[in-house]
Design an enzyme around this catalytic site. Sequence first.
Site, PDB file in Angstrom:
ATOM      1  N   THR A  64      -8.042   8.605   9.627  1.00  0.00           N
ATOM      2  CA  THR A  64      -7.339   7.515   8.951  1.00  0.00           C
ATOM      3  C   THR A  64      -7.181   6.277   9.823  1.00  0.00           C
ATOM      4  OG1 THR A  64      -5.231   8.485   9.658  1.00  0.00           O
ATOM      5  CG2 THR A  64      -6.042   9.089   7.457  1.00  0.00           C
ATOM      6  N   GLY A  98      -5.939   0.268   7.074  1.00  0.00           N
ATOM      7  CA  GLY A  98      -5.429  -1.040   6.660  1.00  0.00           C
ATOM      8  C   GLY A  98      -6.431  -2.151   6.902  1.00  0.00           C
ATOM      9  N   CYS A  99      -7.063  -2.130   8.060  1.00  0.00           N
ATOM     10  CA  CYS A  99      -8.095  -3.131   8.369  1.00  0.00           C
ATOM     11  C   CYS A  99      -9.245  -3.031   7.371  1.00  0.00           C
ATOM     12  CB  CYS A  99      -8.634  -2.916   9.778  1.00  0.00           C
ATOM     13  SG  CYS A  99      -7.402  -3.025  11.087  1.00  0.00           S
ATOM     14  N   LYS A 123       0.829  -1.206   0.000  1.00  0.00           N
ATOM     15  CA  LYS A 123       0.000   0.000   0.000  1.00  0.00           C
ATOM     16  C   LYS A 123       0.865   1.259   0.000  1.00  0.00           C
ATOM     17  CE  LYS A 123      -1.789  -1.740   3.643  1.00  0.00           C
ATOM     18  NZ  LYS A 123      -2.541  -2.069   4.871  1.00  0.00           N
ATOM     19  N   GLY A 134      -7.686   2.814  11.092  1.00  0.00           N
ATOM     20  CA  GLY A 134      -8.271   1.585  10.570  1.00  0.00           C
ATOM     21  C   GLY A 134      -8.259   1.463   9.059  1.00  0.00           C
TER      22      GLY A 134
END
Length: 264
Positions: A211, A215-216, A179, A213
């Site tokens: 921002t 990635g989750c 990412k 969470g």
Amino acid sequence: MEGGKDVRVALTIAGSDSGGGAGVQADLKVFFRFGVYGTSALTLVTAQNTLGVQRVHPLPPDLVYAQIKSVAQDFPLHAAKTGALGEAAIVEAVAEAVRRFGIRPLVVDPVMVAKSGDPLLAKEAVAALKEQLFPLAALVTPNRLEAEALLGRRIRTLEEAEEAARDLLALGPKAVLLKGGHLEGEEAVDLLATQEGVRRFSAPRVRTHSTHGTGCTLSAALAALLALGRPLEEAVAGAKAYLTRALRTAPSLGRGHGPLNHLA
């Protein structure tokens, strides 16, 4: 979500975020948004809000395994994802359960630190993550900082990120999505590395403090789309577009890094 036999089911194996912006709570919201029935196995419990993580309590590895076993023996799992795993023994328990119950496809989000910088994976667990879980993964989704920790070197440019994605692919997963949220530039560029090469997925960078969470949320969207039978590249494009909407429409909650709009 209508009917019974056609319902798709996904499993999240991750930690609990009491603030609801990340972890299992976020994953289940994302599954619901995509019309996928969500199941869960908790790995650790945190006292957490938008300002940071105040406490972390890993659960016993045998209890983590038992949760996965309970779900896998009763539900038709069409995809699963992992999030914060905490300790090497939990990583090993999760890997054993994934192998034992044939849980595929598996999205591995190598969560190491929270948005606040608080650690969520012990240093000695990094080797277990690479050796035990990566070879079982259909997709691994590190950000730049996680990729640096996994490879032991700095990544500053898009070219270095492409090389890193290929090196992570060599550890055994079928694909790697590195990412680009932590890289510089007006575009947020994610890199999908497969045996066929590296493909770039770009979107305008959203400037926001909400921002927590991210990635989750992205990995849960990927698991949901894979559970729905989407091809990998289509799932990546769809999940990235969803994440951009979730960032743009994020509610203003909390005094720190706020949560996303998971129902975007």
